[in-house]
Structures are given as C-alpha cells and as structure tokens.
Design a protein around this motif. Structure first.
Motif, PDB file in Angstrom:
ATOM      1  N   TRP A  68       0.837  -1.194   0.000  1.00  0.00           N
ATOM      2  CA  TRP A  68       0.000   0.000   0.000  1.00  0.00           C
ATOM      3  C   TRP A  68       0.880   1.256   0.000  1.00  0.00           C
ATOM      4  CZ3 TRP A  68      -4.986   0.258  -1.076  1.00  0.00           C
ATOM      5  CH2 TRP A  68      -5.800  -0.843  -0.850  1.00  0.00           C
ATOM      6  N   ASP A  69       1.960   1.236   0.793  1.00  0.00           N
ATOM      7  CA  ASP A  69       2.838   2.411   0.884  1.00  0.00           C
ATOM      8  C   ASP A  69       3.589   2.676  -0.417  1.00  0.00           C
ATOM      9  OD1 ASP A  69       2.037   2.748   3.479  1.00  0.00           O
ATOM     10  OD2 ASP A  69       3.758   1.702   4.340  1.00  0.00           O
ATOM     11  N   ASP A  70       3.750   1.649  -1.246  1.00  0.00           N
ATOM     12  CA  ASP A  70       4.479   1.762  -2.500  1.00  0.00           C
ATOM     13  C   ASP A  70       3.554   2.107  -3.669  1.00  0.00           C
ATOM     14  OD1 ASP A  70       6.861   1.565  -4.044  1.00  0.00           O
ATOM     15  OD2 ASP A  70       6.305  -0.461  -4.657  1.00  0.00           O
ATOM     16  N   LEU A  71       2.256   1.986  -3.483  1.00  0.00           N
ATOM     17  CA  LEU A  71       1.285   2.186  -4.557  1.00  0.00           C
ATOM     18  C   LEU A  71       1.392   3.599  -5.114  1.00  0.00           C
ATOM     19  CD1 LEU A  71      -1.038   0.639  -5.971  1.00  0.00           C
ATOM     20  CD2 LEU A  71      -2.586   1.635  -4.292  1.00  0.00           C
ATOM     21  N   SER A  72       1.589   3.711  -6.434  1.00  0.00           N
ATOM     22  CA  SER A  72       1.729   5.029  -7.039  1.00  0.00           C
ATOM     23  C   SER A  72       0.659   5.325  -8.085  1.00  0.00           C
ATOM     24  CB  SER A  72       3.112   5.181  -7.682  1.00  0.00           C
ATOM     25  OG  SER A  72       3.296   4.218  -8.696  1.00  0.00           O
ATOM     26  N   GLU A  73       0.021   4.281  -8.642  1.00  0.00           N
ATOM     27  CA  GLU A  73      -1.001   4.518  -9.657  1.00  0.00           C
ATOM     28  C   GLU A  73      -1.934   3.317  -9.756  1.00  0.00           C
ATOM     29  OE1 GLU A  73      -1.280   5.838 -14.374  1.00  0.00           O
ATOM     30  OE2 GLU A  73       0.662   5.660 -13.410  1.00  0.00           O
ATOM     31  N   ILE A  74      -3.203   3.597 -10.071  1.00  0.00           N
ATOM     32  CA  ILE A  74      -4.205   2.554 -10.299  1.00  0.00           C
ATOM     33  C   ILE A  74      -4.862   2.863 -11.633  1.00  0.00           C
ATOM     34  CG2 ILE A  74      -6.309   1.435  -9.486  1.00  0.00           C
ATOM     35  CD1 ILE A  74      -5.572   2.471  -6.657  1.00  0.00           C
ATOM     36  N   ALA A  75      -5.017   1.831 -12.470  1.00  0.00           N
ATOM     37  CA  ALA A  75      -5.649   2.006 -13.773  1.00  0.00           C
ATOM     38  C   ALA A  75      -6.447   0.756 -14.119  1.00  0.00           C
ATOM     39  CB  ALA A  75      -4.591   2.261 -14.842  1.00  0.00           C
ATOM     40  N   ILE A  76      -7.347   0.914 -15.065  1.00  0.00           N
ATOM     41  CA  ILE A  76      -8.049  -0.232 -15.651  1.00  0.00           C
ATOM     42  C   ILE A  76      -7.683  -0.253 -17.122  1.00  0.00           C
ATOM     43  CG2 ILE A  76     -10.273  -1.245 -16.290  1.00  0.00           C
ATOM     44  CD1 ILE A  76     -11.473  -0.075 -13.773  1.00  0.00           C
ATOM     45  N   VAL A  77      -7.269  -1.418 -17.597  1.00  0.00           N
ATOM     46  CA  VAL A  77      -6.975  -1.609 -19.012  1.00  0.00           C
ATOM     47  C   VAL A  77      -8.069  -2.508 -19.570  1.00  0.00           C
ATOM     48  CG1 VAL A  77      -5.342  -2.577 -20.673  1.00  0.00           C
ATOM     49  CG2 VAL A  77      -4.508  -1.345 -18.673  1.00  0.00           C
TER      50      VAL A  77
END
Length: 190
Positions: free
Chosen positions: A99-108
């Motif tokens: 969670w602390d490393d999460l930088s981006e969320i996307a749907i392809v």
C-alpha cells in the motif's frame, strides 16, 4: 471459423429483419389478421436466424465464458489484501504491491470480450505491481478500499466498465487531486 460462418449468414439476418418489418406493417394495416400474421412472422424470423443460434451454440462449446485470452479460468484468479499488501494470484503466479508503494491505479480494457476477460485492474508501485482480472475473486472487496484513496476517480471506473475496445483508464495517481480529509486516516491519504 465461427466468424466466417457468421459472415456467410449475414444475408439471413437481413432477410429476418425485412420479414419482421413486413409483418409489422401487415399487422398494423390489418388488425383482424394479427392472430395469424404475428405467429407466421416469428416462425419466418426463427427459420432465418436458426443458423445464428447454431453458430452461437458452437462458439459457446469452443470458448467457455470463464476462459480468458490467456487461457486461464477467471474463477482461478483471486486477490487478497491487508493493511500492508495487495496480492493477486493467477494460478501459480503471485504478484503483490505494498500500500505504501502504490503510485497509480488504472483499468486496461481489451476488445476480447465477451467470451474472454476484457478488463484488468493495474495496481502500480514504484518497484512492483499487480494485474487483477475484473472477474477475480475478492476484487469486489478490494474496490471499496481503493475508492477510499483521496482523488480516486469513480467516473473513470464507469467509463472503463462500459468500454469494449482496447483502452486504458487512470483511476488514481499518487499526488494528483488529493485533498487531505480530517475523517480519513493517514494510510488513506496514500
């Protein structure tokens, strides 16, 4: 093979549509004949579209709904998360992001549907990440947690779920559109 079969049957579809239009006109002009015209119209349409039903049944035997483009079953995909990690499991493959490393969320999205998985959630970290099939077990529990991230774009999720072509939709990026909210914990402000 299926595509060629369907393209050869396209004239039958045109005939079925024409028959339906003729039957609608006849039924409208002669209401007293509706009891005969309507069943005959349905029978004629069924005869014209019969090959389509056969081709679709053949397609369902060849390509089960649960099979992805990669050949894996959606039901074998699952995602788990806790306060520290998000883990995606696809067969023997495990991908994870903190969670602390999460930088981006996307749907392809892909144009492979409806018989193959056609939407994937990408959780990108600085050094690692994971791809989660939209049909993965546990995703419905993860989505509300992702929606708690400040600046998460729910409208992009809606657009992605309605997309039937190859495309990518950014849902969240660290540092963009994030407002500090007093009712959220520091972890929620990732």
């Amino acid at each position: 093979m299926i595509k060629n079969t369907l393209s050869r049957r396209a004239p039958a579809l045109a005939v079925a549509v024409l028959i339906a239009l003729v039957m609608i006109v006849i039924a409208g002009r002669h209401p007293d004949h509706q009891q005969f015209v309507v069943p005959l119209g349905f029978l004629a349409i069924a005869v014209c579209l019969g090959p389509f039903a056969t081709a679709n049944a053949h397609a369902r035997k060849i390509i089960p709904v649960s099979v992805k483009a990669s050949g894996r079953s959606v039901s074998s995909d699952r995602v788990e998360f806790d306060g520290e990690w998000i883990r995606s499991h696809r067969g023997r493959l495990e991908e994870a992001v903190r969670w602390d490393d999460l930088s981006e969320i996307a749907i392809v999205t892909t144009d492979a549907g409806p018989w193959c998985e056609d939407a994937y959630w990408l959780l990108v970290g600085k050094t690692r990440g994971c791809a989660i099939a939209n049909g993965a077990e546990g995703l419905q529990l993860l989505i509300p947690r992702l929606q708690q991230l400040a600046g998460f774009d729910n409208e992009a999720v809606v657009r992605a779920m309605g997309c039937t072509s190859n495309n990518a939709f950014r849902l969240w990026k660290r540092g963009e559109n994030q407002r500090i909210s007093a009712d959220r914990s520091p972890r929620d402000r990732i």
